[in-house]
Design a protein around this motif. Structure first.
Motif, mmCIF file in Angstrom:
data_model
loop_
_atom_site.group_PDB
_atom_site.id
_atom_site.type_symbol
_atom_site.label_atom_id
_atom_site.label_comp_id
_atom_site.label_asym_id
_atom_site.label_seq_id
_atom_site.Cartn_x
_atom_site.Cartn_y
_atom_site.Cartn_z
ATOM 1 N N ASN A 218 18.403 70.159 50.215
ATOM 2 C CA ASN A 218 19.319 71.286 49.660
ATOM 3 C C ASN A 218 20.212 70.678 48.773
ATOM 4 O O ASN A 218 20.947 71.686 47.974
ATOM 5 N N PHE A 219 20.717 69.465 48.761
ATOM 6 C CA PHE A 219 22.133 69.209 47.759
ATOM 7 C C PHE A 219 21.312 69.106 46.344
ATOM 8 O O PHE A 219 20.297 68.369 46.374
ATOM 9 N N HIS A 220 22.322 69.209 45.562
ATOM 10 C CA HIS A 220 22.167 68.956 44.195
ATOM 11 C C HIS A 220 23.497 68.504 43.597
ATOM 12 O O HIS A 220 24.432 69.020 43.569
ATOM 13 N N PHE A 221 23.438 67.274 43.194
ATOM 14 C CA PHE A 221 24.366 66.526 42.253
ATOM 15 C C PHE A 221 24.536 67.458 40.886
ATOM 16 O O PHE A 221 23.506 67.712 40.080
ATOM 17 N N ARG A 222 25.845 67.550 40.648
ATOM 18 C CA ARG A 222 26.337 68.182 39.436
ATOM 19 C C ARG A 222 26.215 67.217 38.256
ATOM 20 O O ARG A 222 26.707 66.183 38.144
ATOM 21 N N SER A 223 25.622 67.317 37.144
ATOM 22 C CA SER A 223 25.604 66.796 35.953
ATOM 23 C C SER A 223 26.735 66.927 34.686
ATOM 24 O O SER A 223 26.927 66.356 33.856
ATOM 25 N N SER A 224 27.473 68.246 35.212
ATOM 26 C CA SER A 224 28.524 68.597 34.162
ATOM 27 C C SER A 224 29.562 67.749 33.943
ATOM 28 O O SER A 224 30.152 67.776 32.845
ATOM 29 N N SER A 225 29.954 66.989 34.934
ATOM 30 C CA SER A 225 31.005 66.172 34.909
ATOM 31 C C SER A 225 30.891 64.585 34.536
ATOM 32 O O SER A 225 31.626 63.783 34.378
ATOM 33 N N LEU A 226 29.641 64.447 34.058
ATOM 34 C CA LEU A 226 29.048 62.910 34.018
ATOM 35 C C LEU A 226 29.734 62.231 32.641
ATOM 36 O O LEU A 226 30.344 60.940 32.801
ATOM 37 N N TYR A 227 29.880 63.058 31.489
ATOM 38 C CA TYR A 227 30.352 62.111 30.095
ATOM 39 C C TYR A 227 31.280 63.071 29.623
ATOM 40 O O TYR A 227 31.492 63.372 28.488
ATOM 41 N N LYS A 228 32.301 63.672 30.420
ATOM 42 C CA LYS A 228 33.343 64.695 29.963
ATOM 43 C C LYS A 228 33.966 63.664 28.718
ATOM 44 O O LYS A 228 34.646 64.468 27.684
#
Length: 287
Positions: A218-228
């Motif tokens: 069920n868990f999903h890692f967020r990619s939005s903060s990877l290379y801010k």
């Protein structure tokens, strides 16, 4: 009866340990301590134990740690009481007592307990205590120590963006912590995991590393903060050569920021001056 399992996550701040912890809880059925006084279910157990045992510790950047003996004793005593783990012996806490407390914490959160506090990796005394504990209990508890690393500029940018940390000093913290990670890799049998790989594969490879069957997906890692840091044209911290060389050991190679000039230095200095003025008025250090 299932053997007890304890996963310890070692990382710097802002390396993604909270996401990894939630992943282990949701997808692998781990439990974490519920009654804590710090963010993200962090116990700071070993850092407090180190202070109580009067072992040497360096100060973390913009942190209340290391605690004094009295502060550490008071804080750990409250933690022990609130979690119904017993009591500490006033004035003469021993290693054995500390280790027994941690064993009770694992028992309380059986069969799978995850502990993460991104304060432990910076000081070798914390790691020495963890190593000693694991050596004593390796026959009755399955241990998995995960060394979670993240691109240094991602970590530093997060510290700058959230708390206006001094980028240079926070970089030094990343460097020391991850030097320790490599130094203790063999002794603690550390499984080094990159946060970027967790995101890319949504943790699929963790089943093999943990040697456990998942209980959900069920868990999903967020990619939005990877290379801010790559997209913020107002951020221009430049890493030292030493940090770049250490980061290369973990497979990192891209270190160019979009905004690296005198304007960044002026902005950085003005921001830190404002932060220090506020600190004089009221403490805004984080745990």
């Amino acid at each position: 009866m299932h053997k007890l399992y304890n996963c310890i996550i070692l990382s710097t701040k802002s390396a993604g340990s909270s996401a990894l912890q939630q992943f282990l809880v949701q997808d692998f059925g781990f439990k974490m301590t519920k009654k804590v006084r710090h963010h993200e279910n962090e116990t700071l157990f070993w850092a407090k134990a180190t202070s109580i045992l009067r072992l040497p510790q360096q100060k973390l950047h913009r942190s209340k740690l290391p605690y004094s003996y009295d502060k550490a004793f008071e804080s750990l005593q409250k933690f022990v009481s609130e979690n119904e783990l017993g009591n500490l012996t006033s004035g003469n806490v021993t290693r054995e007592e500390i280790f027994n407390l941690y064993s009770r914490l694992i028992q309380q959160n059986q069969p799978r307990f995850v502990e993460k506090s991104p304060h432990h990796l910076f000081n070798k005394s914390n790691l020495d205590l963890i190593s000693e504990y694991i050596s004593l209990h390796k026959n009755d508890i399955d241990f998995k120590v995960i060394g979670l690393v993240r691109h240094p500029l991602s970590v530093i940018y997060s510290g700058w963006d959230r708390w206006k940390f001094d980028c240079r000093l926070f970089e030094n913290e990343w460097y020391t912590s991850n030097q320790n990670l490599l130094h203790y890799q063999k002794e603690l049998d550390i499984e080094i995991v990159r946060y970027e790989d967790l995101v890319a594969e949504n943790g699929a490879f963790m089943q093999e590393k943990l040697n456990l069957e998942p209980v959900s997906n069920n868990f999903h890692f967020r990619s939005s903060s990877l290379y801010k840091w790559k997209t913020d044209d107002k951020f221009g911290h430049e890493l030292s050569d030493e940090t770049k060389q250490l980061a290369a050991n973990f497979g990192y190679s891209d270190f160019e920021t979009p905004y690296n000039n005198l304007s960044w230095k002026i902005k950085e200095m003005a921001t830190y001056a404002g932060v220090e003025i506020k600190r004089l008025l009221r403490s805004n250090d984080v745990a």
